[in-house]
Design a protein around this motif. Sequence first.
Motif, PDB file in Angstrom:
ATOM      1  N   ARG A  34     116.178 125.737 -30.968  1.00 47.80           N
ATOM      2  CA  ARG A  34     115.245 126.864 -31.195  1.00 47.80           C
ATOM      3  C   ARG A  34     115.310 127.329 -32.644  1.00 47.80           C
ATOM      4  O   ARG A  34     114.267 127.577 -33.265  1.00 47.80           O
ATOM      5  N   ARG A  51     113.525 124.911 -34.702  1.00 46.12           N
ATOM      6  CA  ARG A  51     112.179 124.620 -34.196  1.00 46.12           C
ATOM      7  C   ARG A  51     111.991 123.120 -33.951  1.00 46.12           C
ATOM      8  O   ARG A  51     111.024 122.513 -34.405  1.00 46.12           O
ATOM      9  N   CYS A  96     108.491 130.787 -24.948  1.00 45.93           N
ATOM     10  CA  CYS A  96     107.904 129.907 -25.965  1.00 45.93           C
ATOM     11  C   CYS A  96     108.423 128.485 -25.823  1.00 45.93           C
ATOM     12  O   CYS A  96     109.428 128.225 -25.150  1.00 45.93           O
ATOM     13  N   ARG A  97     107.751 127.578 -26.525  1.00 41.20           N
ATOM     14  CA  ARG A  97     108.299 126.236 -26.728  1.00 41.20           C
ATOM     15  C   ARG A  97     109.439 126.328 -27.745  1.00 41.20           C
ATOM     16  O   ARG A  97     109.431 127.222 -28.603  1.00 41.20           O
ATOM     17  N   CYS A 148     108.236 126.726 -31.386  1.00 40.32           N
ATOM     18  CA  CYS A 148     107.312 127.818 -31.696  1.00 40.32           C
ATOM     19  C   CYS A 148     107.563 128.346 -33.109  1.00 40.32           C
ATOM     20  O   CYS A 148     108.717 128.598 -33.492  1.00 40.32           O
ATOM     21  N   SER A 189     106.987 131.207 -34.273  1.00 39.24           N
ATOM     22  CA  SER A 189     107.331 132.627 -34.306  1.00 39.24           C
ATOM     23  C   SER A 189     108.804 132.817 -34.660  1.00 39.24           C
ATOM     24  O   SER A 189     109.635 131.934 -34.447  1.00 39.24           O
ATOM     25  N   CYS A 212     103.723 132.585 -24.464  1.00 38.98           N
ATOM     26  CA  CYS A 212     103.404 132.949 -25.844  1.00 38.98           C
ATOM     27  C   CYS A 212     101.970 132.509 -26.161  1.00 38.98           C
ATOM     28  O   CYS A 212     101.583 131.373 -25.871  1.00 38.98           O
ATOM     29  N   ARG A 228     100.828 132.135 -29.123  1.00 44.87           N
ATOM     30  CA  ARG A 228     100.811 131.364 -30.367  1.00 44.87           C
ATOM     31  C   ARG A 228     101.119 129.891 -30.133  1.00 44.87           C
ATOM     32  O   ARG A 228     100.418 129.010 -30.612  1.00 44.87           O
ATOM     33  N   CYS A 229     102.173 129.600 -29.367  1.00 46.02           N
ATOM     34  CA  CYS A 229     102.570 128.187 -29.173  1.00 46.02           C
ATOM     35  C   CYS A 229     102.081 127.598 -27.857  1.00 46.02           C
ATOM     36  O   CYS A 229     102.227 126.397 -27.624  1.00 46.02           O
ATOM     37  N   PRO A 257     103.060 127.529 -24.507  1.00 43.46           N
ATOM     38  CA  PRO A 257     104.083 126.649 -23.914  1.00 43.46           C
ATOM     39  C   PRO A 257     103.671 125.979 -22.611  1.00 43.46           C
ATOM     40  O   PRO A 257     104.227 124.947 -22.249  1.00 43.46           O
TER      41      PRO A 257
END
Length: 352
Positions: free
Chosen positions: A14, A17, A36-37, A40, A42, A67, A69-70, A72
Motif C-alpha cells: 500500500r 502503491r 481502495c486498491r 490507489c 490517494s 473509493c 478515485r481508484c 476497487p
Amino acid sequence: MTIAPSRREMLRARRSRDSAYDGVFVVAVRTTGVFCRPSCPSRAARTEHIEFFRDPASAERAGYRPCRRCRPRESDGGAPEWLSRLLERLRREPGARWSDADLRAAGVEPSRARRHFRRRFGMTWQQYARRWRLLEAQTMLKRGSRLFEAGRAGGYRSDSGFRDSFSVAFGRTPRRAREVDPVVTTLIESPIGLLLAGATDRGVAVLHFDEGRSRTDELAELSKRLGAPLLPGHHALLDAARRQLGEYFAGKRRLFDLPLDERGTPFQKRVWRALQAIPYGRTCSYADIARAVQSPGAVRAVGQANHRNRIAIIIPCHRVVNANGQLGGYGGGLWRKQYLLDLERGVARVEL
C-alpha cells in the motif's frame, strides 16, 4: 490453511502503491469508511487505521464503501462491464478507428479508459485498438492478402501510414510479415493476482505474475527476452489457458493440456521438461532436477534455468524447493509459491 501476504507485506504494497497486488486484497480505512486498491493514488492512511479484506464484497459486508478515485470493485472478478463492451466491439469491428467522441457514444469517459488501459496494458485505448488492428492485418498478409487490402481492413487510409505503423510494431515491413511470429497477449485474473499470458501459433509462450512495474517496461523486457513483438489480441490458446487455469485454481485440474512455445537454450528446455515431470502435490530440490537432466554438478545452472522460466504454473517451477525443505525463491513472491503448493495439497485458500 489460510495463505495470504503478511500484514507487513500488504502495508508495504500500500505504501509503495504496488499494482501487483491489485485484485489480491483491498485496503480499508476505518476513519473514512472507504476501501481502495493497493495501488490507489490517494494518500495512504496511518497504519493503525487500516484493515485488509480479500475482496470488495468482504469490505462492503463490513460496512465500507468503494473509493471513487481508484474504483476497487473493477479489479475484482474480471474486467469491468464497460471494458467488456469495448473489447467485444473491437472483435466485431477490428478496423474501426476510435476517437474520444466514439468512446463517449459507447458510454465510456475517455479519461477513464485512458487510465485503465495505461495501468493494465501499458498503453491508451486508442493505442491498444491500433495494435489489435495491426495484428489482424498481419494475419491477412500471412494468408496472402495484398498490402492495401490489409491496410484498409486495419483502418489505415494510406499505404505509407500502414507501412510505418507496421514496421514500428513488428520490426519488419509488411512485405516481410510472414517472417514475424508475434506473441499475442492478454491478462488473466487469478485468486493471487493478475497473470500476463501470451501465445503464438506454436503454443503458450508467457504466463507470469504482474510484478508491479510499469507495464510498458515489463512488455519491453519480455519482448527482448522472447525475441518477438508482443501485441494485445485474441488467440484460441489464450482462451484455453484462461479456462484451464480457472479449473486449476478451483482444484479441478492437475495437468495442463496446452502446447508450449518454450524459448531458451537446450539446457534450459531440459530443465523445464524435468519441472513438468514433478507430480502434482509433490516437491523436489534443485539437486534432484540436476540429476534428472543428467547434470548432477549443475545445481546452480538449474536454479538459473528455473528463474528463467517464463511460463509459470504450467511449467511448475513453484514445485522446486531448497534441499532442507524451505521454500527458496520465487519470482512471484514466496507467499504465492506457498499458496500454489498448498492448493495442490488441497488445503489452500486466500482469506484475510
